[in-house]
Every structure is written in structure tokens, then in C-alpha cells.
Design a protein around this motif. Structure first.
Motif, mmCIF file in Angstrom:
data_model
loop_
_atom_site.group_PDB
_atom_site.id
_atom_site.type_symbol
_atom_site.label_atom_id
_atom_site.label_comp_id
_atom_site.label_asym_id
_atom_site.label_seq_id
_atom_site.Cartn_x
_atom_site.Cartn_y
_atom_site.Cartn_z
ATOM 1 N N PRO A 154 37.038 47.907 37.681
ATOM 2 C CA PRO A 154 37.454 49.159 37.028
ATOM 3 C C PRO A 154 38.075 48.885 35.672
ATOM 4 C CG PRO A 154 38.232 49.065 39.306
ATOM 5 C CD PRO A 154 37.732 47.703 38.967
ATOM 6 N N GLU A 155 37.653 49.639 34.665
ATOM 7 C CA GLU A 155 38.127 49.439 33.303
ATOM 8 C C GLU A 155 39.109 50.541 32.896
ATOM 9 O OE1 GLU A 155 37.479 46.895 31.429
ATOM 10 O OE2 GLU A 155 35.949 45.928 32.676
ATOM 11 N N GLY A 156 40.194 50.150 32.221
ATOM 12 C CA GLY A 156 41.112 51.117 31.648
ATOM 13 C C GLY A 156 42.070 51.763 32.617
ATOM 14 N N VAL A 157 42.154 51.233 33.839
ATOM 15 C CA VAL A 157 43.076 51.781 34.842
ATOM 16 C C VAL A 157 43.798 50.631 35.534
ATOM 17 C CG1 VAL A 157 41.793 53.911 35.307
ATOM 18 C CG2 VAL A 157 41.194 51.818 36.543
ATOM 19 N N ALA A 158 44.944 50.924 36.132
ATOM 20 C CA ALA A 158 45.613 49.950 36.987
ATOM 21 C C ALA A 158 44.855 49.881 38.306
ATOM 22 C CB ALA A 158 47.063 50.362 37.224
ATOM 23 N N THR A 159 44.753 48.686 38.870
ATOM 24 C CA THR A 159 43.913 48.541 40.059
ATOM 25 C C THR A 159 44.505 47.556 41.053
ATOM 26 O OG1 THR A 159 41.688 47.931 40.841
ATOM 27 C CG2 THR A 159 42.539 46.754 38.920
ATOM 28 N N CYS A 160 44.188 47.783 42.313
ATOM 29 C CA CYS A 160 44.578 46.886 43.395
ATOM 30 C C CYS A 160 43.361 46.715 44.311
ATOM 31 C CB CYS A 160 45.756 47.474 44.174
ATOM 32 S SG CYS A 160 46.200 46.563 45.668
ATOM 33 N N GLU A 161 42.943 45.486 44.538
ATOM 34 C CA GLU A 161 41.832 45.235 45.451
ATOM 35 C C GLU A 161 42.303 45.454 46.886
ATOM 36 O OE1 GLU A 161 39.825 41.541 45.013
ATOM 37 O OE2 GLU A 161 39.315 41.867 42.906
ATOM 38 N N LEU A 162 41.508 46.236 47.633
ATOM 39 C CA LEU A 162 41.882 46.558 49.012
ATOM 40 C C LEU A 162 41.120 45.733 50.041
ATOM 41 C CD1 LEU A 162 41.995 50.453 48.730
ATOM 42 C CD2 LEU A 162 43.936 48.880 48.755
#
Length: 294
Positions: A154-162
Motif C-alpha cells: 500500500p502506497e501513501g498510507v500507514a500500514t500493518c501486515e496482518l
């Protein structure tokens, strides 16, 4: 110019009706029409074209609508921040999900959140990963659950792999592959496929896998809902590749492992710049710290 007038304009634009907009806003139609007419006089332009059959935005209305929505969102966020400052969580939480989310039991998470924060208005939108990311960026939704090929991020957002997952073949009970212990993409390439629409992340992970295996396939049915896919598969109209952790939700189909299966990663994403109190509280319910991600 008042916030209530903006709410009325947004309601009319979304319902294409002064009557339905008044019902949504819990006011009589004459009051809503009066306030919109007053706003139009102040702006010096008509916002709506009104006929006996339809209501639609004028060019001026099209220009006004996005700004009105931004003002209403900002006002709501301001109220939520004030509430948070005195120890209350209010406002809205709109969650985006892909149709095959499996890493989190989203309804159960929303129930827990609602029980803990009853004053937050909860909403849910189902869509493709790419569209959900854009909605997170423009603050249309607060958080989203995505499924992407392992090569994408994902680009341009905060992310956490689940979670990581592999896709499996899903076939009808009477299909020749139903009794196989495993299958590969070369064998599957001769089958007619049911899949997600071209351009979606759900479709991309399968397209990329077949391209890497240097084989082609026929996709005859493009649908957005996995349960409808299962109905088509059950009737023997095609086969599909779906995440292994999601397929237990389907009925009337048989699962076959794929030796060279494509993989996906499920992500949780949120706006990297604007984390509302409700979004932060939901991330905490999920065990995610809003400062994580990139």
C-alpha cells in the motif's frame, strides 16, 4: 454560510431528492428548501437544477459539494477531538473491507468496538483494495482491510501486515479435479475461470501467477463477491483461485491445494496524517498502535 446548510446540500446531492433529503435530515422539506435557497442567494449561484422529475447538481453545485463535505468532516473531527480531550470517544468510524478478508473477524471487532465506544457512529464499505486505499487517503473512510499480491505494498498510507496466505483452487463437487490431492497452474490453465474484475488486486495476484508460470487462462465470469463466485462454481460454470483462509466461509464447493499457488498479504491501513480518536480507538481494539506503519 452554515454547517447545517452544507448538510442539506450534501443530502440532496446524495439522494437526488429534496423530499428524501428532508427525511434523512429530519426536517420538513420547506425548511430544507428555504435554507438551500438562502445559501444559493449568498453564493450568487444555483446549486441544483430542479424539474418535476429530477434534481441534479449544477456546475456550481459540483464545485461546491467536495468543499462542503470537507467542511463537515473537519467540523466532525473537531468535535471528536474535543470529546477525546475530556476522555470520550465520539465521531464516526467507517471501515473498508475487501470481500475476502480473513485475517480478522471484522463483525466481531466492530461489535467489541461498539460495546466499548457506543457514541461512535459505525459504517462499513466493501470494495477493492485499490479503491479502499484512495478512500483512506481522502478521509472518506478511517481504516481498511486489504488483500494484495506479495509484490505489492500500500502506497501513501500507514500500514500493518496482518497475515500471509496462499490461494487454493475452488471447484464444484462433481468436477474432475475435486478428487485430486493437488493441482498446478498448468493444469488449471485449461479450465474456465471465475475471478474478480480486471484491475483489482484480487485479480492481479492470480494474473501475475499465471504470467510467471507462462500459461494463459480464460476468465469468463468477472464478479465482485466471493459468495456469488461460489454459486457459479457450484453450478459447474468455472473454477477459481481464492485465499485458503477465506474459503471455509463458502459452501457447496471443493478445495484443492495448488503446488505453485499465488500468495497474498492482508494489510490493515489508515491515514498516515489524520488519525481520528475513533480510528485510534479501533486500532487499539485490534491490538495495533497507530504510530506503527509507514
Amino acid at each position: 454560510m452554515e454547517l447545517q446548510q452544507m448538510r442539506y446540500v450534501v443530502a440532496v446531492a446524495e439522494t437526488n431528492s429534496f423530499t428524501r433529503a428532508a427525511e434523512r435530515c429530519l426536517v420538513v422539506q420547506s425548511a430544507l428548501s428555504h435554507q438551500i435557497a438562502r445559501l444559493e442567494r449568498e453564493l450568487g449561484a444555483r446549486l441544483f437544477e430542479r424539474t418535476s422529475r429530477r434534481v441534479r447538481l449544477t456546475a456550481a453545485g459540483e464545485a461546491f459539494l467536495p468543499a462542503a463535505r470537507q467542511c463537515l468532516d473537519a467540523a466532525e473531527r473537531a468535535g471528536a477531538e474535543v470529546a477525546a480531550a475530556i476522555g470520550e470517544v465520539r465521531g464516526r468510524l467507517t471501515v473498508g473491507v475487501i470481500p475476502t478478508v480473513a485475517a480478522v473477524d471484522v463483525p466481531a471487532a466492530l461489535q467489541t468496538f461498539h460495546r466499548r465506544y457506543p457514541h461512535v457512529r459505525i459504517g462499513l464499505r466493501v470494495g477493492a483494495s485499490g479503491h479502499l486505499v484512495e478512500q483512506v487517503k481522502d478521509n472518506s473512510i478511517e481504516v481498511a482491510f486489504l488483500g494484495l499480491p506479495v509484490s505489492d505494498r500500500p502506497e501513501g498510507v500507514a500500514t500493518c501486515e496482518l497475515a500471509h496466505d496462499e490461494l487454493v483452487a475452488v471447484v464444484a463437487p462433481g468436477h474432475p479435479l475435486a478428487d485430486e490431492s493437488e493441482v498446478d497452474l498448468n493444469r488449471l490453465s485449461s479450465e474456465v475461470f471465475v475471478d474478480f474484475p480486471t484491475g483489482s488486486a484480487g485479480r492481479a495476484q492470480t494474473d501475475q501467477a499465471f504470467a510467471a508460470a507462462r500459461v494463459t487462462r480464460e476468465v469468463a465470469f468477472e464478479v465482485t463477491a466471493a459468495d456469488f463466485m461460489a454459486r457459479l462454481i457450484h453450478q459447474g460454470l468455472g473454477v477459481a483461485l481464492l485465499p485458503s483462509k477465506y474459503v471455509p466461509n463458502l459452501t457447496g464447493v471443493v478445495v484443492v491445494p495448488v503446488t505453485d499457488a499465488p500468495a497474498r498479504i492482508e494489510h490493515l491501513v489508515w491515514n498516515r496524517f489524520t488519525v481520528t480518536p475513533a480510528a485510534k480507538a479501533f486500532l487499539e481494539v485490534l491490538g495495533v498502535v497507530s504510530g506503527e506503519g509507514d
